[in-house]
Design a protein around this motif. Structure first.
Motif, PDB file in Angstrom:
ATOM      1  N   MET A   1       0.531  -0.965  -0.172  1.00  0.00           N
ATOM      2  CA  MET A   1      -0.666   0.106   0.309  1.00  0.00           C
ATOM      3  C   MET A   1       0.789   1.739   0.053  1.00  0.00           C
ATOM      4  O   MET A   1       1.541   1.461   0.843  1.00  0.00           O
ATOM      5  N   SER A   2       0.612   1.840  -0.818  1.00  0.00           N
ATOM      6  CA  SER A   2       1.203   3.297  -1.490  1.00  0.00           C
ATOM      7  C   SER A   2       0.236   4.575  -0.604  1.00  0.00           C
ATOM      8  O   SER A   2      -0.524   4.938  -1.224  1.00  0.00           O
ATOM      9  N   TYR A   3       1.354   5.462   0.038  1.00  0.00           N
ATOM     10  CA  TYR A   3       0.575   6.347   0.429  1.00  0.00           C
ATOM     11  C   TYR A   3       1.355   7.870  -0.478  1.00  0.00           C
ATOM     12  O   TYR A   3       2.528   7.402  -0.839  1.00  0.00           O
ATOM     13  N   GLU A   4       0.104   8.057  -1.615  1.00  0.00           N
ATOM     14  CA  GLU A   4       0.871   9.757  -1.649  1.00  0.00           C
ATOM     15  C   GLU A   4       1.359  11.141  -1.018  1.00  0.00           C
ATOM     16  O   GLU A   4       0.411  11.402   0.125  1.00  0.00           O
ATOM     17  N   VAL A   5       2.314  11.496  -0.882  1.00  0.00           N
ATOM     18  CA  VAL A   5       2.196  12.961   0.129  1.00  0.00           C
ATOM     19  C   VAL A   5       3.121  13.947  -1.163  1.00  0.00           C
ATOM     20  O   VAL A   5       3.188  14.460  -1.965  1.00  0.00           O
ATOM     21  N   ASP A   6       1.786  14.669  -0.572  1.00  0.00           N
ATOM     22  CA  ASP A   6       2.117  16.665  -1.202  1.00  0.00           C
ATOM     23  C   ASP A   6       2.831  17.472  -0.481  1.00  0.00           C
ATOM     24  O   ASP A   6       2.909  17.454   0.795  1.00  0.00           O
ATOM     25  N   GLN A   7       3.957  17.854  -1.268  1.00  0.00           N
ATOM     26  CA  GLN A   7       5.171  18.427  -0.937  1.00  0.00           C
ATOM     27  C   GLN A   7       4.667  19.942  -1.386  1.00  0.00           C
ATOM     28  O   GLN A   7       3.638  20.527  -2.023  1.00  0.00           O
ATOM     29  N   VAL A   8       4.911  20.995  -0.007  1.00  0.00           N
ATOM     30  CA  VAL A   8       4.016  22.183   0.390  1.00  0.00           C
ATOM     31  C   VAL A   8       5.795  23.274   0.770  1.00  0.00           C
ATOM     32  O   VAL A   8       6.063  22.638   1.483  1.00  0.00           O
ATOM     33  N   ASP A   9       5.638  24.632  -0.418  1.00  0.00           N
ATOM     34  CA  ASP A   9       6.417  25.041  -0.370  1.00  0.00           C
ATOM     35  C   ASP A   9       6.126  26.212   1.328  1.00  0.00           C
ATOM     36  O   ASP A   9       7.050  27.065   2.094  1.00  0.00           O
ATOM     37  N   GLY A  10       5.259  26.450   1.031  1.00  0.00           N
ATOM     38  CA  GLY A  10       4.656  27.658   2.882  1.00  0.00           C
ATOM     39  C   GLY A  10       3.787  27.018   2.523  1.00  0.00           C
ATOM     40  O   GLY A  10       2.773  27.246   1.483  1.00  0.00           O
ATOM     41  N   VAL A  11       3.091  28.306   3.646  1.00  0.00           N
ATOM     42  CA  VAL A  11       1.374  27.815   4.519  1.00  0.00           C
ATOM     43  C   VAL A  11       1.549  30.029   4.281  1.00  0.00           C
ATOM     44  O   VAL A  11       2.427  30.585   4.915  1.00  0.00           O
ATOM     45  N   PRO A  12       0.767  29.994   3.375  1.00  0.00           N
ATOM     46  CA  PRO A  12       0.730  31.781   4.131  1.00  0.00           C
ATOM     47  C   PRO A  12       0.492  31.886   5.427  1.00  0.00           C
ATOM     48  O   PRO A  12      -1.139  31.377   6.559  1.00  0.00           O
ATOM     49  N   SER A  13       0.363  32.726   6.285  1.00  0.00           N
ATOM     50  CA  SER A  13       0.135  33.150   7.127  1.00  0.00           C
ATOM     51  C   SER A  13      -0.902  34.243   7.597  1.00  0.00           C
ATOM     52  O   SER A  13      -1.649  35.027   7.022  1.00  0.00           O
ATOM     53  N   PRO A  14      -2.054  33.615   8.581  1.00  0.00           N
ATOM     54  CA  PRO A  14      -3.080  33.981   9.612  1.00  0.00           C
ATOM     55  C   PRO A  14      -3.168  35.027   9.274  1.00  0.00           C
ATOM     56  O   PRO A  14      -2.051  35.906   9.526  1.00  0.00           O
ATOM     57  N   PRO A  15      -4.566  35.855   8.801  1.00  0.00           N
ATOM     58  CA  PRO A  15      -4.723  37.496   9.482  1.00  0.00           C
ATOM     59  C   PRO A  15      -4.425  38.124  11.209  1.00  0.00           C
ATOM     60  O   PRO A  15      -4.187  36.842  11.903  1.00  0.00           O
ATOM     61  N   ARG A  16      -4.025  38.724  11.253  1.00  0.00           N
ATOM     62  CA  ARG A  16      -3.388  39.381  12.792  1.00  0.00           C
ATOM     63  C   ARG A  16      -4.342  39.728  13.178  1.00  0.00           C
ATOM     64  O   ARG A  16      -5.229  40.507  12.660  1.00  0.00           O
ATOM     65  N   ALA A  17      -5.015  39.775  14.751  1.00  0.00           N
ATOM     66  CA  ALA A  17      -5.871  40.459  15.291  1.00  0.00           C
ATOM     67  C   ALA A  17      -5.539  41.343  15.091  1.00  0.00           C
ATOM     68  O   ALA A  17      -4.193  42.194  15.594  1.00  0.00           O
TER      69      ALA A  17
END
Length: 152
Positions: A1-17
């Motif tokens: 059984m094989s799993y696919e892994v997504d490569q992510v370069d970055g995640v956008p920062s959440p908005p500041r309060a």
């Protein structure tokens, strides 16, 4: 059984309060509005027949004057009273039990409860319902009753 892994370069920062700076006068005015509304509320009167109502409490006081002949504690603190209902027209219904079905006062105790409750000013009629389920046990006693009997 094989799993696919997504490569992510970055995640956008959440908005500041965003915190808006409020002056002390604004804060005080907001608190004062809240307090004015709170302080303007009037206490709601308890219905006479509900717990906390005057008539209900008088019935409870009458029950606290009835003592079990074998145990020097009143029947209310012993936990023999399972329920008290008082209607607006002055009808009181007391649901109670005894320590055992073979209790020597099995015939006279309900009659005494009915007599004492019906003697409370404002009570037109009184009814006593004697039940055996759930059976009484010492765990139903109040702390005052346990203290009186040396069980605490």
């Amino acid at each position: 059984m094989s799993y696919e892994v997504d490569q992510v370069d970055g995640v956008p920062s959440p908005p500041r309060a965003r915190v808006e700076v409020e002056s002390a006068a604004d804060t005080f005015a907001r608190k004062r509005d809240y307090l004015e509304g709170f302080l303007a509320q009037k206490p709601q009167a308890e219905p006479a027949g509900e717990p906390g109502g005057a008539l209900y409490e008088q019935v409870i006081d009458a029950l606290k004057e009835i003592y079990d002949p074998e145990i020097p504690v009143n029947i209310y603190e012993l936990g023999l009273i399972y329920g008290v209902d008082v209607t607006e027209d002055g009808h009181a219904a007391v649901t109670m039990t005894l320590t055992t079905p073979h209790c020597p006062v099995a015939e006279s105790m309900p009659a005494e409860v009915e007599l004492r409750v019906s003697a409370v000013p404002g009570i037109a009629t009184a009814e006593v319902n004697l039940v055996w389920d759930p059976p009484w046990d010492p765990a139903k006693m109040s702390d005052e009753a346990r203290l009186e009997l040396g069980m605490l």
